[in-house]
Design an enzyme around this catalytic site. Sequence first.
Site, mmCIF file in Angstrom:
data_model
loop_
_atom_site.group_PDB
_atom_site.id
_atom_site.type_symbol
_atom_site.label_atom_id
_atom_site.label_comp_id
_atom_site.label_asym_id
_atom_site.label_seq_id
_atom_site.Cartn_x
_atom_site.Cartn_y
_atom_site.Cartn_z
ATOM 1 N N CYS A 208 -2.529 90.647 72.841
ATOM 2 C CA CYS A 208 -2.250 92.079 72.809
ATOM 3 C C CYS A 208 -1.889 92.558 74.209
ATOM 4 C CB CYS A 208 -3.474 92.834 72.292
ATOM 5 S SG CYS A 208 -3.287 94.631 72.344
ATOM 6 N N CYS A 211 -4.936 94.944 75.456
ATOM 7 C CA CYS A 211 -6.333 94.544 75.701
ATOM 8 C C CYS A 211 -6.542 93.042 75.792
ATOM 9 C CB CYS A 211 -7.241 95.120 74.612
ATOM 10 S SG CYS A 211 -7.052 94.317 72.998
ATOM 11 N N CYS A 230 -3.411 94.679 66.482
ATOM 12 C CA CYS A 230 -4.561 94.189 67.241
ATOM 13 C C CYS A 230 -5.839 94.667 66.569
ATOM 14 C CB CYS A 230 -4.505 94.687 68.687
ATOM 15 S SG CYS A 230 -5.937 94.156 69.670
ATOM 16 N N CYS A 233 -8.162 96.726 69.560
ATOM 17 C CA CYS A 233 -7.890 98.058 70.130
ATOM 18 C C CYS A 233 -7.010 98.935 69.244
ATOM 19 C CB CYS A 233 -7.257 97.928 71.508
ATOM 20 S SG CYS A 233 -5.536 97.349 71.493
ATOM 21 N N ASP A 358 13.129 72.061 84.609
ATOM 22 C CA ASP A 358 11.975 71.436 83.965
ATOM 23 C C ASP A 358 12.316 71.172 82.509
ATOM 24 O OD1 ASP A 358 9.563 70.666 82.906
ATOM 25 O OD2 ASP A 358 8.465 72.468 83.498
#
Length: 449
Positions: A208, A211, A230, A233, A358
């Site tokens: 989230c 939070c 979420c 929250c 990479d």
Amino acid sequence: MSFKSGFATSLGKSSYWFLHNVLKGGTSFPGKMAMKVDPDVLKSLSRGYETIIVTGTNGKTMTTALIVNALKQKYGDVLTNPSGSNMQQGIVTAFLAHGKNRAKRKIAVLEVDEANVKMVTQLLHPKAFVLTNIFRDQMDRYGEIYTTYEKIVDGIKLQPDATIIANGDASIFSSVDLPNPKVFFGFDLGAKPENDLKAPVNTDGVLCPKCDHVLHYHERIYANLGNFFCPNCGYHRPKLTYTVNSIDKQTPNEIAFHMGTKGYHINIGGTYNIYNALAAYAVAREFGLSDDEVAAAFKANKRVFGRQELINYRGKEIDLILVKNPVGLDEVLHMLNTEQDDFSLVTLLNANHADGIDTSWIWDADYESLNPQQIKKVLVGGQRWHDMAFRLEIAGFDNGAMLINPDYDSLIEEIGKLPTKKVYILSTYTAMLALRKKMAEKKIIKAGM
């Protein structure tokens, strides 16, 4: 236009003419030349244009092409950068290359690299920002997804009146409080509101943004995209203005789906391309197009440079597909699993700056989902062919049956000898450019874009 800008423009246009009429190429060099004379030449070139910036990790080129095709239905001439040269010098070149625009409404639709949004916005003051998605991509250039989004936000903050047209299924795009007008698009396939789903444990971007709790989903489309919420929250997906309501048909070369009350069709595969079409639909509607005008544009859409580009060679139907990060590659592999016929697979892996140096990202894609029995031959090439061959061996492909060919001339010859009519080439960016150049030299495809 100042003398300096005028001279820079003349120099850039002259170099563009020479490169394209004599040397048959050049997507960013004319822009570099003009910017050496006047670093702010883009400000003069873009004057009078309503500019739409398309940015995000995946789907920029296809979304840009779909938007351009749609807006042409109503407004005719639309300026764009079709080659995918999406840094500042490439954007300057796009303006230099464009002839006199006599359209009543001068519109520019520009694909812009995420890290270039701020410097471009400083000069051309966009009317709208189109945000496709944010996934982990080229860690050496962008860093984590939050760093990438911060680069985009830094550009948006320079133009607080511009409309944000964003993928509402990406939790990151509604996480920052910005004063701009906002329009969100996403999937609404009729999931029950009581659904409580989680993404697989190795999925990026599922914390989230408010939070740091793990996000849940009422409906997950792929990767971190979907109807998120979420449970800690209460943060949740914003209200959507434009939605995909059903997926009616999917093959590697065709998608049919519904947006609102109308059915749409595009001649290209992959769920990710439905998102691209939805983004283009949202822009088109915001710019005054009807559903019928958008549907006509989608129906007429042609495949674009390196993005499921269809090439015919010695009786083969070759799909050339750009892959550059785990999520995009994973979705391409899932698309291949919708293929009903046997096919041959060609994989080209480079690790230059434009690809990301990479190559470990290939281990995050689900090659194990492919059916080795359906894939009648595997051809591996590119600078890092050994990395790719080992990855496919671990995924269950017979290393002894693979053809290893890093030379593009002989690689093309081997493609012509493959045992199946259908051939899928999955290639990183610089390998794709090198392969297309050789194919153009052999008159298999036209030079340029």
